[in-house]
Design an enzyme around this catalytic site. Structure first.
Site, PDB file in Angstrom:
ATOM      1  N   HIS A 164     -22.509  64.944  24.541  1.00  0.00           N
ATOM      2  CA  HIS A 164     -24.165  63.694  24.267  1.00  0.00           C
ATOM      3  C   HIS A 164     -25.352  64.679  24.387  1.00  0.00           C
ATOM      4  CE1 HIS A 164     -21.179  61.216  26.780  1.00  0.00           C
ATOM      5  NE2 HIS A 164     -20.659  62.644  26.745  1.00  0.00           N
TER       6      HIS A 164
ATOM      7  N   TYR B  35     -21.679  69.358  35.980  1.00  0.00           N
ATOM      8  CA  TYR B  35     -22.444  69.602  35.825  1.00  0.00           C
ATOM      9  C   TYR B  35     -23.129  70.233  36.499  1.00  0.00           C
ATOM     10  CZ  TYR B  35     -20.880  65.225  33.670  1.00  0.00           C
ATOM     11  OH  TYR B  35     -19.773  64.421  32.875  1.00  0.00           O
TER      12      TYR B  35
ATOM     13  N   HIS C 203     -25.510  64.753  37.491  1.00  0.00           N
ATOM     14  CA  HIS C 203     -24.018  64.995  37.763  1.00  0.00           C
ATOM     15  C   HIS C 203     -23.218  64.145  38.358  1.00  0.00           C
ATOM     16  CE1 HIS C 203     -21.648  67.384  40.314  1.00  0.00           C
ATOM     17  NE2 HIS C 203     -22.590  68.412  40.664  1.00  0.00           N
TER      18      HIS C 203
ATOM     19  N   ASN D 240     -19.508  56.222  30.688  1.00  0.00           N
ATOM     20  CA  ASN D 240     -19.276  55.922  28.971  1.00  0.00           C
ATOM     21  C   ASN D 240     -19.211  54.425  29.108  1.00  0.00           C
ATOM     22  OD1 ASN D 240     -18.640  58.995  28.445  1.00  0.00           O
ATOM     23  ND2 ASN D 240     -17.083  59.475  28.708  1.00  0.00           N
TER      24      ASN D 240
HETATM   25 FE1  HDE Z   1     -19.862  65.346  30.913  1.00  0.00          FE
HETATM   26  N1  HDE Z   1     -20.776  66.212  30.679  1.00  0.00           N
HETATM   27  N2  HDE Z   1     -17.422  65.933  31.065  1.00  0.00           N
HETATM   28  N3  HDE Z   1     -18.299  63.061  30.217  1.00  0.00           N
HETATM   29  N4  HDE Z   1     -20.783  63.344  30.027  1.00  0.00           N
HETATM   30  C1  HDE Z   1     -21.786  66.033  30.187  1.00  0.00           C
HETATM   31  O1  HDE Z   1     -23.507  67.325  31.472  1.00  0.00           O
HETATM   32  C2  HDE Z   1     -18.226  67.038  31.316  1.00  0.00           C
HETATM   33  C3  HDE Z   1     -16.724  63.221  31.290  1.00  0.00           C
HETATM   34  C4  HDE Z   1     -21.189  61.808  30.346  1.00  0.00           C
HETATM   35  O2  HDE Z   1     -27.083  61.484  29.579  1.00  0.00           O
HETATM   36  C5  HDE Z   1     -22.113  67.925  30.557  1.00  0.00           C
HETATM   37  O3  HDE Z   1     -25.754  66.970  31.485  1.00  0.00           O
HETATM   38  C6  HDE Z   1     -16.267  68.210  31.698  1.00  0.00           C
HETATM   39  C7  HDE Z   1     -15.789  61.626  31.280  1.00  0.00           C
HETATM   40  C8  HDE Z   1     -22.552  61.639  29.831  1.00  0.00           C
HETATM   41  O4  HDE Z   1     -27.407  63.350  30.483  1.00  0.00           O
HETATM   42  C9  HDE Z   1     -21.900  68.161  31.307  1.00  0.00           C
HETATM   43  C10 HDE Z   1     -15.426  67.122  31.643  1.00  0.00           C
HETATM   44  C11 HDE Z   1     -17.269  61.030  31.295  1.00  0.00           C
HETATM   45  C12 HDE Z   1     -22.992  62.465  29.747  1.00  0.00           C
HETATM   46  C13 HDE Z   1     -20.074  67.781  31.117  1.00  0.00           C
HETATM   47  C14 HDE Z   1     -16.512  65.416  31.415  1.00  0.00           C
HETATM   48  C15 HDE Z   1     -18.541  61.938  31.111  1.00  0.00           C
HETATM   49  C16 HDE Z   1     -21.645  63.677  30.525  1.00  0.00           C
HETATM   50  C17 HDE Z   1     -23.249  68.091  28.847  1.00  0.00           C
HETATM   51  C18 HDE Z   1     -14.202  66.591  31.476  1.00  0.00           C
HETATM   52  C19 HDE Z   1     -17.565  59.304  32.173  1.00  0.00           C
HETATM   53  C20 HDE Z   1     -24.089  62.525  29.524  1.00  0.00           C
HETATM   54  C21 HDE Z   1     -24.643  67.619  29.396  1.00  0.00           C
HETATM   55  C22 HDE Z   1     -13.603  67.297  33.401  1.00  0.00           C
HETATM   56  C23 HDE Z   1     -16.774  59.135  33.045  1.00  0.00           C
HETATM   57  C24 HDE Z   1     -25.070  62.055  30.251  1.00  0.00           C
HETATM   58  C25 HDE Z   1     -24.480  67.676  31.250  1.00  0.00           C
HETATM   59  C26 HDE Z   1     -26.435  62.672  29.868  1.00  0.00           C
HETATM   60  C27 HDE Z   1     -22.680  65.563  30.206  1.00  0.00           C
HETATM   61  C28 HDE Z   1     -19.014  68.188  31.617  1.00  0.00           C
HETATM   62  C29 HDE Z   1     -15.838  64.471  30.798  1.00  0.00           C
HETATM   63  C30 HDE Z   1     -20.046  61.538  30.624  1.00  0.00           C
HETATM   64  C31 HDE Z   1     -21.013  69.862  30.076  1.00  0.00           C
HETATM   65  C32 HDE Z   1     -15.541  69.058  32.034  1.00  0.00           C
HETATM   66  C33 HDE Z   1     -14.473  61.520  31.855  1.00  0.00           C
HETATM   67  C34 HDE Z   1     -22.463  60.085  30.224  1.00  0.00           C
HETATM   68  O5  HDE Z   1     -21.636  69.180  31.846  1.00  0.00           O
END
Ligand code: HDE
Length: 715
Positions: free
Chosen positions: A76, A363, A340, A149
């Protein structure tokens, strides 16, 4: 485009103002506040001499510059944000004690960040990708982050697989290609070995992955969360965002062209809409399931690859999100905002969804490296609007000056402060879920059905949407070099729909392997069966189709903020142009005049119109519809202008509404679609009074996808 925007004062905007700097009419200073007399020349030993080390002004400036970058988000990375408010319709005390979900008077400030997932910070907005839809609610009880999402399911069921998924989709490690694209071997290699991704792949290959605008996307919390009421009763809940402008997408050919012509297309669209006072709006929807009904579904509520079809549990719309202010500074706000999924408030809680559980770790952890330490919650955009008191101390960039000797609990020196909050004082307590289990590493059998909802999604699409899915898969798999991967994917597709698999197989020149029904046993000669997830299919009953899954059933009643290109050349007729402009603007359309050259264009009676855009600076892919006004000479000039013909041919290819004054017939007769003008229900010719209403209705339809029925539309 007006840039002024209201600055709605609420607890968050007031707080942000304290940190906002405005240099208007101020003198320039160093970071230490020393006024700078010369910002053009460094301090040297004579006018042609070496620079002196003592030049503290130069050193400070260069040092700061050298450290301006921070790591981009691992996923993202590319995103755009906006401030806004959330207003509740009805108190939800039956389900939750969360104060902001019970108070219909106070508007809760929010910050929202939309994003693509795979690309770098500078990549195109129009990648075929999932879009992030992250909302930070600054409630009076603390920050609640709904980090969602634009698709309601996910690729994987367990957080353990997330690094693998992201490694597979990101540019390949040897040559860092391709950027912001899933059309490459490693992604499809992984996907073809992970049947649990089948449902998500249907969404990703649908037009949902190429939205027309962030303002026209749905949002989903994906996991089941919990709501907890004041009596301690718990309900499972799925969160939805429903855009009031409907859910719309561009065509894939359009997306690729926009990526070159304006990679900031979605960012610009969001920024301009808010700057113009056309505030984007979504309703927050809840699907609520009483805890007692947890096992009443033919799928597991904890499985993030499953939706609850709206036919099974309707979405209750409980409030409205309005984005009403652009950030003042991209880095300070949009880049530094730290979401987060673990930021919740009393009345909201987690479920045991294993993907959610893993996210709860990730997060906070990722912000530590990205924002440089544990004090990122003090960055203005991340600060809660309610008081913060605890014994956390020190660390890089600490802002808060904690008074006194006490930074531990229990303490007597500080009078025991800060006190723990009782429940009556709003103290958070986790939902007391009963757990009695063995520690295991295994996938619950209730997670093993991977295809029934992929089928549900595919079967719910219109014919045109199904064609787009076939095309998307053919494009993506067509870029895959390793034949065994293509074939494994065809086996997966065969489980979803035989026709889909056959269509893709034909397009990519590959065979559907003859072992599709035995997927459990083998994925092909080069694959170790032990590395493949088992996936016994459960006998499930759920609706065969679900209306809400098809964008064909979305809201199509408005042209608000839709962009209409008026193609104009010398000799145009002012009256038809003006009347059409008035008619479209009255419905909220945005008109741009495009001419062969910039500057003054002269009408047939000598009127003057300033063209701010030309065929060189603009493109049909930026518009939702095209109009050509009257004026015989105007039509003749446009006919002789290849770029004008390309503009309108391309608009036709992308299934857009086209309207023209009868004078423009000569121009239309030079297009690819000259023989279809009377037959195509997306083309209107006539005097403004006769066609303007129909034109509005046509634009509101978004695209005339039936035009693609013959499958190939030239441009
Ligand atoms: Fe994320 N995801 N994600 N994700 N995600 C990040 O956090 C992660 C997942 C989502 O505009 C990271 O600050 C794991 C689902 C959005 O700043 C990180 C898993 C959904 C955003 C991270 C998922 C999301 C992130 C990278 C699976 C929809 C952007 C930067 C276990 C429900 C937020 C950050 C923004 C961002 C980890 C799966 C949505 C690495 C480990 C499912 C919208 O922490």
């Amino acid at each position: 485009m007006p840039t002024s925007q209201p600055d709605p004062l609420n607890s968050k905007t007031e707080q942000l103002q304290q940190f906002t700097e405005n240099s208007a009419d101020q003198l320039m200073t160093t970071d230490q506040g020393v006024k700078i007399n010369d910002d053009q020349n460094s301090l040297t030993a004579g006018p042609r001499g070496a620079t002196l080390l003592e030049d503290f002004i130069l050193r400070e400036k260069i040092t700061h510059f050298d450290h301006e970058r921070i790591p981009e988000r691992i996923v993202h990375a590319r995103g755009s944000g906006a401030h806004g408010v959330f207003k509740l319709y009805e108190p939800l005390s039956k389900y939750t004690k969360a104060a902001f979900l019970n108070d219909t008077e106070t508007e809760t400030p929010v910050f929202v960040r939309f994003s693509t997932v795979a690309g770098s910070r500078g990549s195109t907005d129009l990648a075929r990708d999932v879009r992030g839809f992250a909302v930070k609610f600054y409630t009076q009880e603390g920050n609640f982050d709904l980090v969602g999402n634009n698709m309601p399911v996910f690729f994987i069921q367990d957080a353990m697989k997330f690094p693998d998924l992201v490694h597979a989709v990101k540019p390949e490690p040897d040559n860092e290609m391709p950027q912001a694209a899933s059309a490459h071997d490693t992604f499809w290699d992984f996907i073809s070995l992970m049947p649990e991704s089948a449902h998500m792949i249907m969404w990703l290959m649908s037009d949902r992955a190429i939205p027309r605008s962030y303002r026209m996307m749905e949002g989903f919390g994906v996991h089941s969360f919990r709501l907890v009421n004041a009596s301690g009763e718990s309900f499972f809940v799925k969160f939805h965002w429903k855009p009031l402008l409907g859910v719309h997408s561009v065509a894939w050919d359009e997306a690729q062209k926009i990526s070159g012509k304006d990679p900031d297309f979605h960012r610009r669209d969001l920024w301009e809409a808010i700057a113009a006072g056309q505030f984007p709006e979504w309703e927050l929807g809840l699907q609520i399931v009483p805890e007692a009904d947890e096992h009443q579904f033919p799928f597991d509520l904890l499985d993030p690859t499953k939706i609850i079809p709206e036919e099974m549990v309707p979405v209750q719309r409980i409030g409205k999100l309005t984005l009403n202010r652009n950030p003042d500074n991209f880095f300070a706000e949009t880049e530094q905002v730290a979401f987060h999924v673990g930021n919740i408030v009393p009345g909201i809680d987690f479920s045991n969804d294993p993907l959610l559980q893993g996210r709860l770790f990730s997060y906070l952890d990722t912000q530590l490296i990205r924002l440089g330490g544990p004090n990122f919650h003090e960055i203005p955009v991340n600060r809660p609007v309610c008081p913060v008191h605890n014994h956390h101390r020190d660390g890089f960039m600490r802002q808060t000056i904690n008074k006194g000797r006490v930074s531990y609990s229990p303490n007597s020196i500080g009078g025991g402060c800060p006190f723990q909050a009782g429940m009556a004082q709003g103290g958070f307590t986790s939902y007391a879920e009963r757990i009695d289990a063995k520690k295991v590493r295994e996938r619950s059998p209730s997670f093993h059905d991977h295809f029934s909802q992929a089928k549900l999604f595919f079967n719910s699409q219109s014919d045109e949407e199904k064609n787009h899915i076939t095309d998307a898969l053919s494009f993506e798999l067509g870029k895959v070099q390793i034949m065994a991967i293509r074939e494994r994917m065809l086996s997966i597709l065969y489980q979803i729909d035989h026709g889909l698999a056959a269509g893709v197989a034909y397009n990519i020149g590959a065979h559907i392997p003859d072992y599709p029904e035995q997927l459990n046993q083998s994925f092909g000669a080069d694959t170790d069966p032990a590395s493949v997830q088992p996936h016994p299919v459960r006998d499930v009953t759920q609706p065969a189709r679900s209306e809400a899954l098809s964008m064909a059933n979305t809201i199509k009643n408005t042209i608000r903020t839709r962009k209409i290109a008026f193609l104009v050349a010398d000799g145009f007729e002012m009256s038809s142009l003006q009347e059409m402009k008035n008619a479209l603007e009255a419905e909220g359309g945005i008109i741009n005049v495009i001419a062969p050259r910039l500057g003054p264009i002269t009408g047939e009676n000598g009127e003057e119109l300033i063209a701010a855009r030309s065929f060189l600076t603009d493109a049909s892919v930026f518009y939702d519809a095209v109009y050509i006004p009257g004026g015989i000479n105007c039509a003749a000039t446009l006919e002789a202008e290849p770029d004008a013909l390309h503009f309108v041919n391309e608009a036709w290819k992308h299934c857009k509404a086209i309207a023209a004054h009868p004078d423009a017939r000569q121009f239309l007769d030079a297009t690819y679609f000259r023989n279809k003008v009377e037959l195509d229900n997306g083309i209107l010719t006539g005097a403004t009074a006769d066609i303007s209403e129909a034109f509005v209705m046509l634009i509101a339809q978004h695209r005339i996808w039936e035009r693609e029925k013959p499958r190939k539309v030239p441009a």
